[in-house]
Design a protein around this motif. Structure first.
Motif, PDB file in Angstrom:
ATOM      1  N   TYR A 143      -2.465  -2.230   9.845  1.00  0.00           N
ATOM      2  CA  TYR A 143      -3.878  -2.009  10.110  1.00  0.00           C
ATOM      3  C   TYR A 143      -4.577  -3.365  10.114  1.00  0.00           C
ATOM      4  N   LEU A 144      -5.732  -3.430  10.753  1.00  0.00           N
ATOM      5  CA  LEU A 144      -6.516  -4.656  10.822  1.00  0.00           C
ATOM      6  C   LEU A 144      -7.700  -4.567   9.870  1.00  0.00           C
ATOM      7  N   MET A 145      -7.951  -5.654   9.150  1.00  0.00           N
ATOM      8  CA  MET A 145      -9.133  -5.747   8.303  1.00  0.00           C
ATOM      9  C   MET A 145     -10.002  -6.879   8.843  1.00  0.00           C
ATOM     10  N   LEU A 146     -11.242  -6.565   9.210  1.00  0.00           N
ATOM     11  CA  LEU A 146     -12.152  -7.533   9.802  1.00  0.00           C
ATOM     12  C   LEU A 146     -13.478  -7.517   9.055  1.00  0.00           C
ATOM     13  N   GLY A 147     -14.241  -8.571   9.242  1.00  0.00           N
ATOM     14  CA  GLY A 147     -15.568  -8.617   8.659  1.00  0.00           C
ATOM     15  C   GLY A 147     -15.601  -9.210   7.271  1.00  0.00           C
ATOM     16  N   ALA A 148     -16.513  -8.690   6.459  1.00  0.00           N
ATOM     17  CA  ALA A 148     -16.807  -9.272   5.143  1.00  0.00           C
ATOM     18  C   ALA A 148     -15.861  -8.754   4.072  1.00  0.00           C
ATOM     19  N   ALA A 149     -14.563  -8.909   4.321  1.00  0.00           N
ATOM     20  CA  ALA A 149     -13.551  -8.523   3.345  1.00  0.00           C
ATOM     21  C   ALA A 149     -13.044  -9.759   2.627  1.00  0.00           C
ATOM     22  N   GLY A 150     -12.352  -9.532   1.513  1.00  0.00           N
ATOM     23  CA  GLY A 150     -11.791 -10.660   0.795  1.00  0.00           C
ATOM     24  C   GLY A 150     -10.874 -11.479   1.668  1.00  0.00           C
ATOM     25  N   THR A 151     -10.051 -10.792   2.480  1.00  0.00           N
ATOM     26  CA  THR A 151      -9.147 -11.454   3.422  1.00  0.00           C
ATOM     27  C   THR A 151      -9.116 -10.657   4.716  1.00  0.00           C
ATOM     28  N   SER A 152      -9.336 -11.329   5.827  1.00  0.00           N
ATOM     29  CA  SER A 152      -9.239 -10.665   7.129  1.00  0.00           C
ATOM     30  C   SER A 152      -7.855 -10.904   7.714  1.00  0.00           C
ATOM     31  N   GLY A 153      -7.388  -9.949   8.515  1.00  0.00           N
ATOM     32  CA  GLY A 153      -6.085 -10.118   9.148  1.00  0.00           C
ATOM     33  C   GLY A 153      -5.376  -8.789   9.320  1.00  0.00           C
ATOM     34  N   ARG A 154      -4.098  -8.874   9.678  1.00  0.00           N
ATOM     35  CA  ARG A 154      -3.269  -7.676   9.856  1.00  0.00           C
ATOM     36  C   ARG A 154      -2.437  -7.468   8.606  1.00  0.00           C
ATOM     37  N   PHE A 155      -2.391  -6.230   8.127  1.00  0.00           N
ATOM     38  CA  PHE A 155      -1.692  -5.912   6.895  1.00  0.00           C
ATOM     39  C   PHE A 155      -0.677  -4.796   7.151  1.00  0.00           C
ATOM     40  N   ASP A 156       0.467  -4.888   6.486  1.00  0.00           N
ATOM     41  CA  ASP A 156       1.480  -3.837   6.557  1.00  0.00           C
ATOM     42  C   ASP A 156       1.171  -2.746   5.539  1.00  0.00           C
ATOM     43  N   PHE A 157       1.527  -1.519   5.884  1.00  0.00           N
ATOM     44  CA  PHE A 157       1.356  -0.417   4.943  1.00  0.00           C
ATOM     45  C   PHE A 157       2.235  -0.642   3.703  1.00  0.00           C
ATOM     46  N   GLU A 158       3.517  -0.918   3.957  1.00  0.00           N
ATOM     47  CA  GLU A 158       4.492  -1.190   2.899  1.00  0.00           C
ATOM     48  C   GLU A 158       4.673  -0.027   1.934  1.00  0.00           C
ATOM     49  N   GLU A 159       4.234   1.146   2.314  1.00  0.00           N
ATOM     50  CA  GLU A 159       4.456   2.341   1.526  1.00  0.00           C
ATOM     51  C   GLU A 159       4.231   3.542   2.436  1.00  0.00           C
ATOM     52  N   SER A 160       4.761   4.674   2.002  1.00  0.00           N
ATOM     53  CA  SER A 160       4.725   5.845   2.875  1.00  0.00           C
ATOM     54  C   SER A 160       3.304   6.349   3.092  1.00  0.00           C
ATOM     55  N   ASP A 161       2.468   6.320   2.050  1.00  0.00           N
ATOM     56  CA  ASP A 161       1.097   6.793   2.165  1.00  0.00           C
ATOM     57  C   ASP A 161       0.161   5.690   1.710  1.00  0.00           C
ATOM     58  N   LEU A 162      -0.878   5.450   2.487  1.00  0.00           N
ATOM     59  CA  LEU A 162      -1.868   4.436   2.145  1.00  0.00           C
ATOM     60  C   LEU A 162      -3.248   5.026   2.408  1.00  0.00           C
ATOM     61  N   THR A 163      -4.113   4.960   1.419  1.00  0.00           N
ATOM     62  CA  THR A 163      -5.458   5.493   1.583  1.00  0.00           C
ATOM     63  C   THR A 163      -6.415   4.386   2.011  1.00  0.00           C
ATOM     64  N   LEU A 164      -7.612   4.794   2.446  1.00  0.00           N
ATOM     65  CA  LEU A 164      -8.623   3.823   2.859  1.00  0.00           C
ATOM     66  C   LEU A 164      -9.002   2.927   1.688  1.00  0.00           C
ATOM     67  N   GLY A 165      -9.123   3.509   0.512  1.00  0.00           N
ATOM     68  CA  GLY A 165      -9.455   2.708  -0.654  1.00  0.00           C
ATOM     69  C   GLY A 165      -8.390   1.681  -0.972  1.00  0.00           C
ATOM     70  N   GLU A 166      -7.131   2.091  -0.865  1.00  0.00           N
ATOM     71  CA  GLU A 166      -6.037   1.159  -1.136  1.00  0.00           C
ATOM     72  C   GLU A 166      -5.966   0.067  -0.068  1.00  0.00           C
ATOM     73  N   ALA A 167      -6.269   0.433   1.170  1.00  0.00           N
ATOM     74  CA  ALA A 167      -6.245  -0.550   2.256  1.00  0.00           C
ATOM     75  C   ALA A 167      -7.321  -1.614   2.048  1.00  0.00           C
ATOM     76  N   ILE A 168      -8.496  -1.193   1.601  1.00  0.00           N
ATOM     77  CA  ILE A 168      -9.563  -2.160   1.332  1.00  0.00           C
ATOM     78  C   ILE A 168      -9.171  -3.073   0.176  1.00  0.00           C
ATOM     79  N   ALA A 169      -8.619  -2.473  -0.882  1.00  0.00           N
ATOM     80  CA  ALA A 169      -8.203  -3.280  -2.034  1.00  0.00           C
ATOM     81  C   ALA A 169      -7.078  -4.238  -1.668  1.00  0.00           C
ATOM     82  N   LYS A 170      -6.184  -3.800  -0.771  1.00  0.00           N
ATOM     83  CA  LYS A 170      -5.061  -4.647  -0.351  1.00  0.00           C
ATOM     84  C   LYS A 170      -5.550  -5.915   0.336  1.00  0.00           C
ATOM     85  N   ALA A 171      -6.714  -5.829   0.986  1.00  0.00           N
ATOM     86  CA  ALA A 171      -7.286  -6.979   1.677  1.00  0.00           C
ATOM     87  C   ALA A 171      -8.255  -7.762   0.798  1.00  0.00           C
TER      88      ALA A 171
END
Length: 404
Positions: free
Chosen positions: A265-293
């Protein structure tokens, strides 16, 4: 009086600069000015409203919305059968090489002469033969016997019945020496792709993957697809490990394909880190995706404007009572907006499942643009003693600006 005049001059400079900035969108940037780009273009393909022209739907994330965006139900191998109980019986098939032994109760019969002499027993072994394209084998005095698609025990009984009137209490034993029909193809991300012969003991999906050398990739995000007689199902490799009911027995002519699917998934804008991130797990929630970035940046982000971009099936949008008639195709571009200023939304983002190729954009707070403006004001008029220099700098800056 002097201070009053200086103060008035400072206010005048600020007001003038405010007017300039209000009429122009120019702010500090790290690339070409957009007006230069627009002016110097040899060919322009633009819209009158300066929009991309892609229609989309905006949906606020809420409790009611969550039910429409639950994780998709994975397919299962259970529909193929062979999950529990013993190994399935494997019939004979085209191309199998078999050997037939015929026993008689005593000498003097059809196959055992009266003067048999020293023999290992009252039986003969016919030469090995291949089940032909017609699916038959040939037995002396019994003719061509159908074999393909039948169990060995059934074929043995058929031969015995055909010989019963000519041989003395005949007994028939069929042995498969080469099983070409009882093979499974294992392809994809395994160390040794090959066709694997199924033994009478039976092999399960994980057994044949192991026989093919195991996976060449990480277990996570690896899918196993089973094709059998026109039917296809896909199961995550980790599901096979965790759920024995999915690790079913394979059948002849099955095709098993192993594929590692990198989900990002792509994280853009005012996030801690912008870029492309791998899921790296079977299930990933929106909250976890934001925290991952790295979460939202306190100095820039607007928590009320967390936007997720996704192509959603039209039937899903229609089920939400959203007018989807203006959208063509089977999917609808949708922006899902999460207001993280609402405490309850933190629970919602932890239930909202991410999908491959989602885009998360975190908007800047309105105050960020104000800070940019104040930085310019501060750079132009930083001290009272420098008002004259600031005025000159401001005049020069105004001359350099291209006001629409």
């Amino acid at each position: 009086m002097g201070c009053s005049r200086i103060g008035s001059t400072r206010v005048a400079i600020v007001v003038a600069l405010t007017t300039i900035l209000a009429s122009c969108t120019s702010l500090p940037r790290s690339g070409p000015d957009h007006k230069d780009v627009d002016r110097d273009a040899s060919v322009k393909v633009t819209t009158k409203e300066r929009r991309v022209g892609i229609d989309y739907a905006l949906i606020d994330l809420s409790k009611n919305v969550l039910s429409y965006f639950s994780a998709p139900q994975p397919t299962s191998f259970k529909g193929f059968g062979g999950g529990r109980g013993g190994a399935p019986e494997i019939p004979l098939g085209f191309g199998d090489v078999v050997q037939v032994a015929i026993f008689e109760a005593q000498s003097g019969g059809l196959f055992i002469p009266s003067d048999a002499g020293s023999r290992p027993g009252n039986y003969i072994s016919l030469p090995e033969q291949t089940i032909d394209r017609n699916g038959t084998i040939t037995i002396p005095y019994a003719g061509r016997v159908p074999a393909a698609g039948r169990l060995k025990e059934t074929v043995e009984q058929d031969v015995e019945d055909r010989l019963a009137s000519r041989a003395i209490e005949p007994q028939v034993v069929i042995t498969t020496t080469t099983s070409r029909s009882s093979q499974v193809a294992v392809l994809g991300d395994v160390n040794n792709p090959q066709r694997i012969e199924i033994s009478p003991a039976g092999e399960r999906v994980l057994d044949v993957i192991s026989a093919a050398g195991g996976l060449t990739t990480n277990n996570i995000e690896t899918n196993v697809t089973l094709q059998r007689r026109g039917k296809t199902a896909t199961v995550a490799y980790t599901t096979l490990l965790k759920n024995p009911a999915e690790n079913i027995y394979v059948a002849p002519d099955d095709t098993i394909s192993i594929d590692h699917e990198r989900r990002t998934y792509l994280m853009l804008g005012a996030a801690g880190t912008s870029g492309r991130f791998d899921f790296e797990e079977s299930d990933l929630t929106l909250g976890e995706a934001i925290a991952k970035a790295g979460g939202l940046r306190d100095d820039r982000a607007d928590p009320a404007q967390v936007l997720l971009y996704r192509l959603v099936p039209k039937k899903t949008v229609a089920a939400m009572h959203v007018d989807a008639t203006r959208f063509t195709g089977e999917t609808v571009p949708v922006i899902i907006r999460a207001n993280l200023r609402d405490p309850a939304t933190l629970f919602a983002v932890q239930q909202f499942k991410m999908e491959d190729k989602d885009i998360i954009y975190i908007s800047n707070s309105d105050s960020v643009e104000l800070v940019k403006f104040l930085d310019i004001v501060n750079s132009v008029s930083s001290t009272v003693s420098g008002v004259t220099d600031d005025a000159n700098d401001t005049r020069n800056a105004v001359q350099d600006l291209e006001i629409d």
